[in-house]
Motif scaffolding. Structure first.
Motif, mmCIF file in Angstrom:
data_model
loop_
_atom_site.group_PDB
_atom_site.id
_atom_site.type_symbol
_atom_site.label_atom_id
_atom_site.label_comp_id
_atom_site.label_asym_id
_atom_site.label_seq_id
_atom_site.Cartn_x
_atom_site.Cartn_y
_atom_site.Cartn_z
ATOM 1 N N ASP A 84 68.405 -3.755 -50.891
ATOM 2 C CA ASP A 84 68.287 -3.635 -49.334
ATOM 3 C C ASP A 84 67.248 -2.738 -49.398
ATOM 4 O O ASP A 84 66.720 -2.329 -49.135
ATOM 5 C CB ASP A 84 69.643 -3.062 -48.840
ATOM 6 C CG ASP A 84 70.978 -3.696 -49.658
ATOM 7 O OD1 ASP A 84 70.627 -5.090 -50.313
ATOM 8 O OD2 ASP A 84 71.999 -3.823 -49.724
ATOM 9 N N THR A 85 66.475 -4.456 -47.534
ATOM 10 C CA THR A 85 66.247 -3.715 -46.956
ATOM 11 C C THR A 85 66.189 -3.776 -45.531
ATOM 12 O O THR A 85 67.003 -5.029 -44.842
ATOM 13 C CB THR A 85 64.955 -4.940 -46.511
ATOM 14 O OG1 THR A 85 63.933 -4.879 -48.357
ATOM 15 C CG2 THR A 85 63.734 -4.340 -45.759
ATOM 16 N N TRP A 86 66.434 -2.128 -44.746
ATOM 17 C CA TRP A 86 67.460 -2.767 -43.372
ATOM 18 C C TRP A 86 65.945 -2.962 -42.509
ATOM 19 O O TRP A 86 65.127 -1.928 -42.524
ATOM 20 C CB TRP A 86 68.055 -0.855 -43.341
ATOM 21 C CG TRP A 86 69.296 -0.953 -43.900
ATOM 22 C CD1 TRP A 86 69.088 -0.850 -45.576
ATOM 23 C CD2 TRP A 86 70.082 -1.058 -43.637
ATOM 24 N NE1 TRP A 86 69.818 -0.574 -45.859
ATOM 25 C CE2 TRP A 86 71.439 -0.925 -44.836
ATOM 26 C CE3 TRP A 86 71.270 -1.095 -42.752
ATOM 27 C CZ2 TRP A 86 72.631 -0.832 -44.779
ATOM 28 C CZ3 TRP A 86 71.967 -1.296 -42.276
ATOM 29 C CH2 TRP A 86 73.443 -0.974 -43.597
ATOM 30 N N HIS A 87 66.497 -3.876 -41.019
ATOM 31 C CA HIS A 87 65.610 -3.863 -39.985
ATOM 32 C C HIS A 87 66.159 -2.741 -39.257
ATOM 33 O O HIS A 87 65.160 -2.737 -37.949
ATOM 34 C CB HIS A 87 65.254 -5.482 -39.907
ATOM 35 C CG HIS A 87 64.851 -6.089 -41.487
ATOM 36 N ND1 HIS A 87 63.485 -6.371 -41.552
ATOM 37 C CD2 HIS A 87 65.247 -6.439 -41.811
ATOM 38 C CE1 HIS A 87 63.835 -6.953 -42.174
ATOM 39 N NE2 HIS A 87 64.383 -7.381 -43.101
ATOM 40 N N ARG A 88 67.472 -2.709 -38.713
ATOM 41 C CA ARG A 88 68.357 -2.529 -37.842
ATOM 42 C C ARG A 88 68.923 -1.252 -38.381
ATOM 43 O O ARG A 88 69.911 -1.825 -38.389
ATOM 44 C CB ARG A 88 68.073 -3.072 -37.004
ATOM 45 C CG ARG A 88 68.111 -1.988 -35.408
ATOM 46 C CD ARG A 88 68.396 -2.688 -34.067
ATOM 47 N NE ARG A 88 67.422 -3.384 -33.635
ATOM 48 C CZ ARG A 88 66.606 -2.870 -32.692
ATOM 49 N NH1 ARG A 88 66.641 -1.926 -32.780
ATOM 50 N NH2 ARG A 88 65.096 -3.378 -32.813
#
Length: 155
Positions: free
Chosen positions: A98-102
């Motif tokens: 997963d890549t968290w943006h906020r």
């Protein structure tokens, strides 16, 4: 810096750009401790909003606790007249892919305390939870109205 917002393509946030999608937060990186966990727990504590209103029959407390169920929240009375609402918001598990943006939702433990007035019926407190809103009802002792007797004026 563009004065006209771009509707085509992505934009970078810029504090000098009045059309920026991001609002500059001067306290974004401010922490009360060097430990990030403490900052998250403080955030959860601060973000637990509670309303307290008094009706003729009771004191009513309402707390917004979105995403929590009643098993994750505790309502207690301590030291005879202190109502305590506590619980914990769990941190979502992070996956390597997963890549968290906020991350804006707070997590961690929260605790709120309220000193109840003398007219509270401590043995009849009730709590319920519906749609992420905790409601605590603290009935009040009935105040007996004094008997008023009209006296006739002679003369």
């Amino acid at each position: 810096m563009s004065l006209i917002p771009s509707f085509f393509g992505s934009r970078q946030s810029n504090i000098l750009d009045p059309f920026s999608y991001e609002i500059w937060d001067p306290f974004k990186d401010f922490s009360l401790s060097s430990e990030p966990q403490f900052a998250r727990e403080t955030s959860a504590l601060v973000n637990t909003r509670v309303d307290w209103k008094e009706t003729p029959e009771a004191h009513v407390f309402k707390a917004d606790l979105p995403g929590l169920n009643k098993e994750e929240v505790k309502v207690e009375v301590e030291d005879d007249r202190v109502l305590q609402i506590s619980g914990e918001r769990k941190v979502e598990k992070e996956e390597k892919k997963d890549t968290w943006h906020r991350v804006e939702r707070s997590s961690g433990k929260f605790l709120r305390k309220f000193r109840l007035p003398e007219n509270a019926k401590m043995d009849q407190i009730k709590a319920s939870m519906e749609n992420g809103v905790l409601t605590v009802m603290v009935p009040k002792v009935e105040v007996k109205k004094p008997d008023v007797k009209a006296i006739e004026i002679s003369g």
